[in-house]
Design a protein around this motif. Sequence first.
Motif, PDB file in Angstrom:
ATOM      1  N   GLY A 180      -4.944   1.039  -0.102  1.00  0.00           N
ATOM      2  CA  GLY A 180      -4.696   1.884  -1.267  1.00  0.00           C
ATOM      3  C   GLY A 180      -5.547   3.132  -1.219  1.00  0.00           C
ATOM      4  N   LEU A 181      -5.925   3.623  -2.402  1.00  0.00           N
ATOM      5  CA  LEU A 181      -6.674   4.874  -2.428  1.00  0.00           C
ATOM      6  C   LEU A 181      -8.179   4.664  -2.431  1.00  0.00           C
ATOM      7  N   ASN A 182      -8.644   3.410  -2.455  1.00  0.00           N
ATOM      8  CA  ASN A 182     -10.083   3.136  -2.376  1.00  0.00           C
ATOM      9  C   ASN A 182     -10.309   1.957  -1.431  1.00  0.00           C
ATOM     10  N   PRO A 183     -10.011   2.143  -0.140  1.00  0.00           N
ATOM     11  CA  PRO A 183      -9.951   1.005   0.783  1.00  0.00           C
ATOM     12  C   PRO A 183     -11.256   0.699   1.500  1.00  0.00           C
ATOM     13  N   ASN A 184     -12.356   1.347   1.112  1.00  0.00           N
ATOM     14  CA  ASN A 184     -13.595   1.178   1.870  1.00  0.00           C
ATOM     15  C   ASN A 184     -14.726   0.564   1.048  1.00  0.00           C
ATOM     16  N   VAL A 185     -14.355  -0.321   0.105  1.00  0.00           N
ATOM     17  CA  VAL A 185     -15.360  -0.997  -0.728  1.00  0.00           C
ATOM     18  C   VAL A 185     -15.376  -2.500  -0.467  1.00  0.00           C
ATOM     19  N   ILE A 186     -14.226  -3.091  -0.226  1.00  0.00           N
ATOM     20  CA  ILE A 186     -14.130  -4.530   0.005  1.00  0.00           C
ATOM     21  C   ILE A 186     -15.022  -4.940   1.179  1.00  0.00           C
ATOM     22  N   LYS A 187     -15.631  -6.110   1.066  1.00  0.00           N
ATOM     23  CA  LYS A 187     -16.501  -6.579   2.145  1.00  0.00           C
ATOM     24  C   LYS A 187     -16.392  -8.088   2.295  1.00  0.00           C
TER      25      LYS A 187
ATOM     26  N   LEU B  35     -12.106  10.712   6.159  1.00  0.00           N
ATOM     27  CA  LEU B  35     -12.586   9.930   5.016  1.00  0.00           C
ATOM     28  C   LEU B  35     -12.094  10.536   3.713  1.00  0.00           C
ATOM     29  N   HIS B  36     -12.235  11.859   3.590  1.00  0.00           N
ATOM     30  CA  HIS B  36     -11.772  12.510   2.364  1.00  0.00           C
ATOM     31  C   HIS B  36     -10.270  12.344   2.175  1.00  0.00           C
ATOM     32  N   ALA B  37      -9.499  12.524   3.240  1.00  0.00           N
ATOM     33  CA  ALA B  37      -8.047  12.373   3.128  1.00  0.00           C
ATOM     34  C   ALA B  37      -7.671  10.980   2.663  1.00  0.00           C
ATOM     35  N   SER B  38      -8.386   9.966   3.154  1.00  0.00           N
ATOM     36  CA  SER B  38      -8.045   8.574   2.830  1.00  0.00           C
ATOM     37  C   SER B  38      -8.270   8.245   1.367  1.00  0.00           C
ATOM     38  N   VAL B  39      -9.204   8.923   0.713  1.00  0.00           N
ATOM     39  CA  VAL B  39      -9.503   8.600  -0.685  1.00  0.00           C
ATOM     40  C   VAL B  39      -8.964   9.642  -1.666  1.00  0.00           C
ATOM     41  N   ASN B  40      -8.354  10.703  -1.142  1.00  0.00           N
ATOM     42  CA  ASN B  40      -7.881  11.747  -2.044  1.00  0.00           C
ATOM     43  C   ASN B  40      -6.366  11.825  -2.148  1.00  0.00           C
ATOM     44  N   PHE B  41      -5.678  11.908  -1.027  1.00  0.00           N
ATOM     45  CA  PHE B  41      -4.267  12.290  -1.073  1.00  0.00           C
ATOM     46  C   PHE B  41      -3.325  11.145  -1.413  1.00  0.00           C
ATOM     47  N   GLY B  42      -3.868   9.947  -1.631  1.00  0.00           N
ATOM     48  CA  GLY B  42      -3.036   8.849  -2.111  1.00  0.00           C
ATOM     49  C   GLY B  42      -3.171   8.620  -3.606  1.00  0.00           C
TER      50      GLY B  42
END
Length: 842
Positions: A361-368, A687-694
């Motif tokens: 999704g638009l915030n895919p780098n928090v899950i661990k 990184l910016h594209a992954s969290v912004n444009f979706g």
Amino acid sequence: MTICNPFSNSSPDGKAAYHVVKGTVVIARPRVRSGPGRKTTVQLYSSTQLETKTKKARLSKTASLKNKKKTKHGKTDTFTYHIKFHLDLEFGVPGAIVMKNGNKNEFFLKFVSLEVSEDRKIHFDCNSWVYPVKKTNADRLFFLNTSYLPSKTPLPLQDLRQEELVSIRGNGRGERKSWERIYDYDYYNDLGSPDKGEDHARPVLGGTQLYPYPRRCRTGRPLSAQDGVTETRDIFLNLDCYVPPDDRFSPVKFSEFITSSVQAVIHFLMPEVQSLFQGDINNFRSFEQLKKDLYAEPRHSPAGEMMAMEKLKTIVPDEVYNDVTKEIKHNPVKFSVPQVIAADENAWRTDEEFAREMLAGLNPNVIKCLEVFPPVGTGRTESSITSSHIEGKLDGLTIQRAMHEKRIFILDHHDYLMPYLSRINAQNGVCVYASRTLLFLKDDGSLKPLVIELTLPGEEEQSRVFVPEIPVRALWELAKTFVAVNDSGYHQLISHWLYTHATVEPFVIATKRQLSAMHPIYKLLDPHFKDTLHINALGRSVLLCSGGIVERTMFPGKYSMELSSKIYANWRFTEQALPEDLIKRGIAVRDSTQTSGVGLLLEDYPYATDGLDIWVCIKKWVHKYCIRFYPDDLAVNSDVELQSWYTEIRHVGHGDRRDDPHCWLELNSVENLIQTLTTLIWIASALHASVNFGQFAYAGFAPNRPTRCREFIPVENTREFAALQHDPEKFFFHMIPDRFTTTLGLALIEVLSYHMSDEIYLGQRASSGWTDDNEVLRVFEEFTNDLRKVEKNIKERNKDAKLKNRMGPAKVPYMLMYPDTSNTAGKENGLTGKGIPNSVSA
């Protein structure tokens, strides 16, 4: 070196007296002005010859701009002028140009090209505003597109190189004017408006242990009379805030930005107009009404539009108001249908889609990966989740075995929120929990939510635990909503603003202050800083300030930026490298057999899979570029500009993180230089594209990603619980943001998700003349081709039915890491949901 030029002229005795060098000057065509004329002149500095008396670089006579013609470069309307220089025979090769704007208005200079011989042209990439000399009291200097390390700079250009750097550093005093090219640092003392009252006061971020933060570009506005430390701001939304001319939007970008903002304002206003005539100005009543009001053509209502426009006139500048008035007459007024509901209107509600968006999704780098069960927070506070909540749901595995096989994951929005939760919930109309969500990796590669814990502060933490099997299914759905609220806030404030926009800004400032435009690292990084200072200045002026859109829409409210400061206290630049981030989150392990250096433990993880491909491409390009100029570690250590650049970033720009030895690599080797630059380019681009444009694709449908809640989850045997059971949909819409907040939030993310037509994507440059080094151009073409291979791989993965997380129930293919190298000259812009721009520009 003598120029062998075909345009030579002879003296009366028949000998050549001088050479004629012809060239072109291209500027962006102003919307309402005629452009520069003969009063604007150009001179050339020699890169090989010194003046006999001054020992400075030889300077040519002036040449005026002539023969103006209307032209077009890509989607940019331009004026092209001709210039002609008469150079003496020993002038040598031009190394810099001096532009003097003798007219009344500034203009945007794109480039200057000179024919210096029959088979050679030289190019000056400019892409900057040139202001009238009456304002600047100085001519504007641009260097040739040849790269020089400081120690290898031609003698005539050495003083010019140093003088140019000194001139743009400023002295830290005075208010900056629009025509000044000054790059200096300041704290975030521009967020509050204490003169409006105590409720508008905000702490200064940066410079203290209590509120650490990256530095911003200094503006020097007058300080508040109330507290003496906060910069004053205009009452109206200030779209013309100070940004150095090199970093201001181009005319095309600024025009499109205004247009998209105007459209967003219209989209915000029209549902508000409708609500005035539907009897409920506070809430949407149902999913159907929300979709009808936001994504369908509204009924024309002249009286309502007049009321809305009168309200708008009081809060925006006149030029924006006038543009809105024109736009309403000519364009349809509706939001696009977000991708998350385009194929299936109800798929967003499934547990599978809820979990999939944590990976794609638009915030895919928090899950661990979960390392300890039950989860333990700071202060060793143990979670209320017990083994009874998840046993029997792990495909026959014990909890310990599932953890050992790296199959239990956690989305953790607990520890950082708890110290702020009481204050956040004390704000009017805000009811939020801290959350922990555990998920299980199924055999088919998808994630299954196991349990959600929602916590409130108190003398002891007060937690409620929800599982999918709960008898009242609506409670589980509400629990997922509160998780989405947490994730929305973290995404906008941390993943998006802090970890990309704010952390890149000091690098931009340091690069301008310490690296000459002739420096090869400057040329490498320059496209990755395009428009960042300007979009950040607008963000602070409109979105992040007290009473701004972020405070009005996101659940942390007035504590938004303060909260991001607390998280920055643990930020490390080294951990922003994608492989290091994945290792830290337990989702990858070091693996020397992989090109990326890591092996994924979660195979179907679209963000990580595509991201590692992009990372490898960037690092390969940076490696080949760096070794072109730095053959060994000594070359890195002896580069005075490079070392000054890195020292300033660590000790000033990110000075509040200078004492953490793990935050930075030492810049003492070619290897560390490559890793540092790769990480920086990764942050600014992919990184910016992954969290912004979706954002619009997923959060454009507000129920999928609410930004705050107004009610807590009711407990049994209460009136609220009965209301929930009687009409879950009505309760849901009373719980999530009201229609004003929802629509305002949608207007914001529509602008943020929009690709402008002047976007330059990863693997592209504004022109082929950015360098005259053919080997560098060859390697760059190789980089572009590598990215095209990644594009092909992404398309193939999205077609693979075995990869459940590439599309999910909502049928949204993962394209946020798709470089879009073929999208040149802005042929496809808008809400495309794909493409990696070079820079943090939205």
